[in-house]
Design a protein around this motif. Structure first.
Motif, PDB file in Angstrom:
ATOM      1  N   GLY A   1       0.835  -1.186   0.000  1.00 51.43           N
ATOM      2  CA  GLY A   1       0.000   0.000   0.000  1.00 51.43           C
ATOM      3  C   GLY A   1       0.873   1.240   0.000  1.00 51.43           C
TER       4      GLY A   1
ATOM      5  N   ARG B   1      -1.203   7.814   2.079  1.00 52.84           N
ATOM      6  CA  ARG B   1      -1.696   9.046   1.473  1.00 52.84           C
ATOM      7  C   ARG B   1      -1.878  10.163   2.495  1.00 52.84           C
TER       8      ARG B   1
ATOM      9  N   VAL C   1      -4.202   7.101   6.415  1.00 55.17           N
ATOM     10  CA  VAL C   1      -4.955   6.746   5.208  1.00 55.17           C
ATOM     11  C   VAL C   1      -3.990   6.098   4.220  1.00 55.17           C
TER      12      VAL C   1
ATOM     13  N   GLU D   1      -3.593   3.906   0.460  1.00 53.50           N
ATOM     14  CA  GLU D   1      -4.156   3.453  -0.813  1.00 53.50           C
ATOM     15  C   GLU D   1      -3.751   2.011  -1.036  1.00 53.50           C
TER      16      GLU D   1
ATOM     17  N   CYS E   1      -8.558   1.173  -3.644  1.00 52.68           N
ATOM     18  CA  CYS E   1      -9.343   1.847  -2.618  1.00 52.68           C
ATOM     19  C   CYS E   1      -8.421   2.548  -1.647  1.00 52.68           C
ATOM     20  N   GLU E   2      -8.978   3.502  -0.917  1.00 49.27           N
ATOM     21  CA  GLU E   2      -8.284   4.111   0.195  1.00 49.27           C
ATOM     22  C   GLU E   2      -9.001   3.698   1.474  1.00 49.27           C
TER      23      GLU E   2
ATOM     24  N   SER F   1      -8.996   4.109   5.892  1.00 47.83           N
ATOM     25  CA  SER F   1      -8.558   4.950   6.997  1.00 47.83           C
ATOM     26  C   SER F   1      -8.466   4.137   8.282  1.00 47.83           C
TER      27      SER F   1
END
Length: 204
Positions: free
Chosen positions: A109, A112, A124, A126, A160-161, A163
């Motif tokens: 990942g 972000r 967060v 991605e 997708c992102e 959190s």
């Protein structure tokens, strides 16, 4: 198997190539920091930033592992000197404080956002498209060897992102404190999600 509860922050102190070929792996010497080593034997498994590695020798301050080129290509944080999250493999007498973790990195990942929210930190990340379907609200995810809970998922064409909320203790006792936008991280999806997908994909 592991739990995703980091036991100590160690440090990769040296990296030695295992050959001159382009596909050669490396040998990592790791200072175990506060990780107790008295019960660690040759051949035991220790997770480094969420990637399961085999102890090939012990040193005065830690241990040594060999990492294949395939593992280096599919992980982050094992190709440079620096801090790593450490966890020894589970025994049957251990508490399962996080969730069941295999130590097999499923993908990378990209951070972000990593910013304070109240007394905590919002992280967060991605995730690539192939992992997006396994991420769900209040589901489990492993980031650099740390078991965490997903608070939000936002889908996009490229993946997708998601959190995560990090409490101060988690930030303090793991290497996640060093993350910044653009940093690559190791991701392992929840084992249950993997098996659910397999069951649903088989036609009766």
């Amino acid at each position: 198997m592991f739990t995703g509860i980091v036991a100590a922050i160690g440090t990769i102190t040296s990296i030695t190539p295992l050959g001159n070929q382009a596909d050669a792996g490396v040998r990592l010497t790791v200072d175990a920091g506060g990780l107790p080593m008295s019960d660690v034997a040759l051949g035991d498994s220790i997770a480094l930033n969420g990637a399961c590695m085999t102890v090939v020798s012990k040193t005065d301050k830690g241990f040594v592992v060999d990492v294949s080129r395939e593992s280096l290509n599919r992980t982050a944080g094992l190709d440079a000197v620096g801090e790593v999250n450490l966890e020894k493999a589970l025994t049957l007498a251990d508490r399962l404080g996080g969730h069941l973790v295999s130590g097999h990195v499923d993908g990378l990942g990209v951070v972000r956002k990593f910013e304070p929210v109240g007394e905590s930190m919002e992280l967060v990340i991605e995730a690539p498209k192939e992992l997006a379907k396994y991420l769900a609200y209040k589901g489990s995810i492993v980031v650099n060897g740390v078991s965490l809970t997903v608070n939000r998922v936002t889908d996009a064409v490229s993946g997708c992102e998601f959190s995560i909320n990090l409490i101060p203790h988690t930030v303090e006792v793991t290497t996640l404190k060093h993350l910044k936008p653009g940093t690559k991280v190791n991701l392992e999806i929840d084992l249950i999600a993997r098996y659910v997908e397999r069951m649903l994909s088989i036609k009766a």
